[in-house]
Design an enzyme around this catalytic site. Structure first.
Site, PDB file in Angstrom:
ATOM      1  N   SER A 130       4.532  -1.235   4.243  1.00 12.00           N
ATOM      2  CA  SER A 130       4.671  -2.598   4.757  1.00 12.00           C
ATOM      3  C   SER A 130       4.814  -3.589   3.606  1.00 12.00           C
ATOM      4  CB  SER A 130       3.440  -2.993   5.582  1.00 12.00           C
ATOM      5  OG  SER A 130       3.277  -2.105   6.649  1.00 12.00           O
ATOM      6  N   ASN A 173      -4.949   7.185  16.813  1.00 16.97           N
ATOM      7  CA  ASN A 173      -6.075   7.369  17.741  1.00 16.97           C
ATOM      8  C   ASN A 173      -6.599   8.800  17.705  1.00 16.97           C
ATOM      9  OD1 ASN A 173      -6.028   4.750  18.554  1.00 16.97           O
ATOM     10  ND2 ASN A 173      -5.790   5.192  20.742  1.00 16.97           N
ATOM     11  N   GLU A 214      -9.753  -1.005   5.418  1.00 17.03           N
ATOM     12  CA  GLU A 214      -8.668  -1.223   6.370  1.00 17.03           C
ATOM     13  C   GLU A 214      -9.151  -1.039   7.805  1.00 17.03           C
ATOM     14  OE1 GLU A 214      -5.257   1.302   5.769  1.00 17.03           O
ATOM     15  OE2 GLU A 214      -3.963  -0.042   6.938  1.00 17.03           O
ATOM     16  N   SER A 259       1.346   6.558   2.452  1.00 15.84           N
ATOM     17  CA  SER A 259       2.083   7.508   3.294  1.00 15.84           C
ATOM     18  C   SER A 259       3.377   7.977   2.637  1.00 15.84           C
ATOM     19  CB  SER A 259       2.425   6.865   4.632  1.00 15.84           C
ATOM     20  OG  SER A 259       1.261   6.384   5.239  1.00 15.84           O
ATOM     21  N   GLN A 312       0.842  -1.191   0.000  1.00 16.95           N
ATOM     22  CA  GLN A 312       0.000   0.000   0.000  1.00 16.95           C
ATOM     23  C   GLN A 312       0.882   1.247   0.000  1.00 16.95           C
ATOM     24  OE1 GLN A 312      -2.105   0.408   3.723  1.00 16.95           O
ATOM     25  NE2 GLN A 312      -3.606   1.843   2.891  1.00 16.95           N
TER      26      GLN A 312
END
Ligand SMILES: Cc1cc2nc3c(=O)[nH]c(=O)nc-3n(C[C@H](O)[C@H](O)[C@H](O)COP(=O)(O)OP(=O)(O)OC[C@H]3O[C@@H](n4cnc5c(N)ncnc54)[C@H](O)[C@@H]3O)c2cc1C
Lengths: 395, 370
Positions: free
Chosen positions: A166, A374, A249, A134, A131
């Protein structure tokens, strides 16, 4: 409301269980229980073989339509499969970025040609995916992406840098969010491209993580190319496609995790019983609290699923990501406290290798960062579910 | 597997919401707070008969509507949301449950129809700690020639001074076998206690060597007593869910209204994040309470885990939300006039009632084999 699984669902459960138990205790005993939190790279090649075997038997992508080689499984059946998979000690799914992120996005926005080209190889674990969202300057603020692609002689030429990617080091393809409109800003002018990793213009550099492993990478694009047709959802519609990917996701694909959490918590409980920590009143309280938190996650997931199945809008879906991430990070701490002084001692016969629960402790810190931190989750809940004012943007 | 509210559930909720919005206004709540019983008889009659909330979860053969615990939980949640003063909790979620779970056919036939009609109220008296382990029971019983002899004192019995029927859980003086008995209010010494939370009455209930007849003893023993308390714990959790939800709603509303530094305080991230965290507690709380209510309906052993989970989780959540609600209201949150303190006090009372979160986590630890 009906908490019992139907006869058909129970029969499906038995079928799944029987198959998994047979193979994970037979030919594939070597991968059983491998590839958990922080150990994503463990027994890599054997796990690829396992993924391919799953696909051959029709278990790789059960939620897909039959026409695409799936089983048309309902959401509830997918949950059952995930639960049985974890119970049987199924290894961490290496193909999950392709199966759970790339494929659903392609199914929603892709052309027929793209579906025909990419989906079967994702299903059969013949091609692995990563993916590419970022960037150094675009994390939470994903729309600040700078990597750009320009059409030259019928193909996209890509320049820029992705990071925290990743599994890039062993991926065949990357779904890449990049700027295709010169001078565009924020979420406008972005496109969702599919790019082959094995080419001269792509340079993958693993980044060592706190566990000592390198699960994510920096990826440099310097004149990398992909066919003009490899854009999903149309040129300039990348943001929409990417947001859909993020929904996958953050949503249903986390259900498989819960069954893994069950295994982790059980391991910690067993350890606490064995080493006497279960008698420590504070540890007892925390173990019970962890158990309750895990149950609540399950209840919430069942509610989300039933509502999703019937298309009812409700707010509980918003809390999934922050709830599991926070719970899991807490579990990591609890694991260390249950291990006691032993928690400090890593594998003694290797350079710097964590034991299982130490990996859980360290890697669970990333749960509250990736797929929306978060803080970002709280912004989303406040702004979308509670209709509170939006964050101001800097210039 | 189907875990979502049906049309009928939604209808019950909307009806309750609409009714309580008018009848259980904060003016009404404050009036009930001043009364002896903590509620008004006429209003209780309306709730019990016209709204049908007393008969809702009573089996049809005893003149009830025979609905399930999900329906009852919906009512409890909405009453918690409005802090409605009524004997519904003690009567239906405690007293009637003891009869339903442990009573003989005759006892049920005699008492449940009256309870369903709202003509008799009830409660459950057993101890002083809130928690309901065997050692927490503070009454003792002994058989006599004509029936049974009961002795002991319980404190903080909900509606203990007003309930017509008191179901008493007691331990055998020698064997410690637990039994439940039907005792009339007139047979006990009950005294209202002054409590921090004024929206619900607590009383001490004392019995010194009183005699009850042979027909006063319930069939069920300790298992049924624990089951009753587990059911009431889940219903209390439903009430506390209503409390938490009110605190979230009030916080969001106030934060969009109140302006400081030239902007609504709800635009400050620290306030937004508090509200988000509250919503996480409320939404997960809904899942938790209604799952537990379904478990009661299903009648499975999972009750031993679902009840402590719901009670510990929701009473802690309500406390957190009520605290944040005061914080978000600033100075107004500290006044008597604003309702925030009423919810804060109800949240606090609910934490201790029927066992603290710590006690319930210990029950879970035991269930986990720790
Ligand atoms: C293990 C791991 C694997 C990953 N894998 C991938 C991958 O495969 N592909 C991919 O594209 N990305 C991947 N990521 C990247 C991940 O999506 C980002 O790390 C994440 O979006 C956060 O971005 P950032 O790291 O730049 O942190 P930042 O956005 O810089 O955040 C730093 C801190 O600031 C806070 N913050 C930022 N904005 C706000 C705001 N508006 N309000 C309040 N606080 C704010 C954050 O909460 C955080 O605490 C991975 C990350 C990890 C940890």
């Amino acid at each position: 409301m009906e908490l019992n699984f139907s006869k058909e669902e129970e029969a499906f459960r038995i079928e799944v269980r029987t198959w998994l138990v047979e193979h994970l205790n037979g030919d594939f005993a070597n991968v059983k229980g491998k590839g958990g939190a922080g150990e994503q790279l463990e027994h890599f090649d054997e796990r690829v073989v396992w993924e391919q075997f799953l696909a051959k038997a029709g278990w790789a992508a059960i939620g897909w339509p039959k026409a695409l080689g799936g089983r048309d499984a309902s959401l509830m059946e997918q949950v059952i499969f995930a639960e049985e998979y974890a119970n049987a000690g199924g290894p961490g799914r290496l193909a999950h970025i392709g199966l759970e992120l790339a494929a659903p996005t392609i199914m929603v926005f892709g052309t027929d040609e793209q579906k025909a080209r990419f989906l079967p190889k994702i299903r059969d674990a013949e091609e692995m995916w990563c993916q590419g969202f970022s960037e150094p300057g675009a994390g939470s603020d994903l729309s600040n992406i700078r990597t750009k692609a320009t059409l030259v002689d019928g193909q996209w030429v890509i320049e820029g840098q992705k990071t925290w990617t990743s599994h890039a080091q062993h991926s065949d393809w990357c779904f890449l969010l990049c700027r295709t409109e010169e001078g565009s800003k924020n979420h406008k002018g972005l496109s969702f491209l599919l790019v082959r990793m094995d080419q001269a213009g792509v340079d993958v550099r693993p980044i060592k993580q706190l566990t000592g492993d390198a699960e994510f990478n920096e990826v440099f694009f310097d004149g990398a190319v992909t066919a003009e047709a490899n854009v999903v959802g149309g040129v300039g519609n990348g943001w929409k496609a990417a947001m859909t990917t993020l929904t996958f996701e953050r949503g249903v694909s986390t259900l498989a995790q819960q069954a893994n959490f069950r295994n982790e918590l059980d391991e910690i409980i067993e350890l606490a019983k064995g080493n006497g920590k279960a008698k420590d009143p504070l540890i007892r309280q925390r173990l019970a609290e962890a158990e309750m938190g895990l149950r609540v996650q399950r209840y919430n997931a069942l509610r989300t699923l039933t509502n999703a199945d019937s298309g009812t809008f409700s707010r509980e879906g918003y809390i999934t990501k922050i709830f599991w991430a926070t719970w899991h990070r807490e579990l990591g701490k609890l694991a260390m406290d249950v291990m006691g002084p032993e928690a400090e001692l890593i594998c003694q016969d290797e350079d710097y290798k964590m034991q299982r629960l130490q990996n859980l402790f360290l890697f669970s810190r990333s749960d509250t960062i990736y797929a929306g931190t978060n803080q970002v989750q709280r912004n989303i809940i406040a702004e979308r579910a509670l209709q509170m004012p939006k964050e101001p943007r800097g210039a | 597997m189907n875990f979502s509210f049906s049309e009928e559930h939604n209808l019950i909720r909307e009806t309750a919401k609409g009714f309580l919005a008018v009848s259980s206004s904060n003016t009404a709540v404050r009036e009930w707070m001043e009364t002896d019983k903590g509620y008004e008889d006429a209003f209780w009659q309306t709730l019990a008969c016209e709204m049908g909330w007393a008969m809702l979860a009573i089996p049809e053969e005893y003149d009830g509507l025979g609905m399930g615990y999900v329906e009852l939980a919906i009512i409890m949640e909405e009453m918690g949301h409005r802090l409605t003063g009524s004997p519904l909790f003690a009567t239906i979620c405690q007293g009637a449950q003891a009869l339903i779970q442990g009573g003989t056919g005759r006892q049920k036939a005699e008492l449940l129809p009256e309870i369903a009609m709202g003509t008799k109220t009830a409660t459950l008296a057993f101890g002083a700690n809130g928690s309901f382990g065997i050692d927490d029971i503070t009454f003792e019983w002994m058989p006599t020639e004509t029936g049974y002899n009961l002795t002991g004192k319980a404190s903080q019995v909900i509606d203990g001074a007003s309930a017509d029927i008191i179901i008493v859980a007691a331990r055998h003086k020698v064997s410690r076998e637990v039994k439940m008995f039907i005792v009339d209010q007139s047979a006990v010494t009950s005294t209202n206690l002054k409590t921090m939370d004024q929206t619900r009455r607590m009383a001490s209930v004392e019995m010194e060597d009183i005699s009850v007849g042979k027909d006063a003893i319930l069939e069920g023993g300790y298992d049924e007593f624990v089951k009753v308390c587990n059911i009431s714990s889940i219903m209390l959790a439903a009430e506390q869910l209503g409390v938490a939800r009110w605190c979230l709603d009030a916080s969001v509303t106030y934060s969009l209204d109140r302006v400081q530094f030239g902007r609504a305080i709800g635009s400050f991230q620290s306030i937004k994040h508090k509200c988000s965290d509250m919503m996480v507690l409320v939404e997960s709380g809904i899942s938790c309470v209604y799952y537990a209510a379904c478990v009661i309906d299903a009648g499975t052993d999972e009750l031993a885990e679902a009840a402590p989970t719901a009670k510990a989780t929701l009473t802690s959540s309500a406390m957190t939300c009520a605290g944040e609600c005061i914080q978000i209201h600033g100075g107004i949150g500290i006044t008597w006039e604003a309702d925030a303190h009423l919810y804060f006090k109800r949240a606090r009372a609910g934490e201790q009632l029927l066992g603290s979160p710590t006690w319930h986590r210990e029950q879970m630890a035991v269930a986990m084999g720790l």
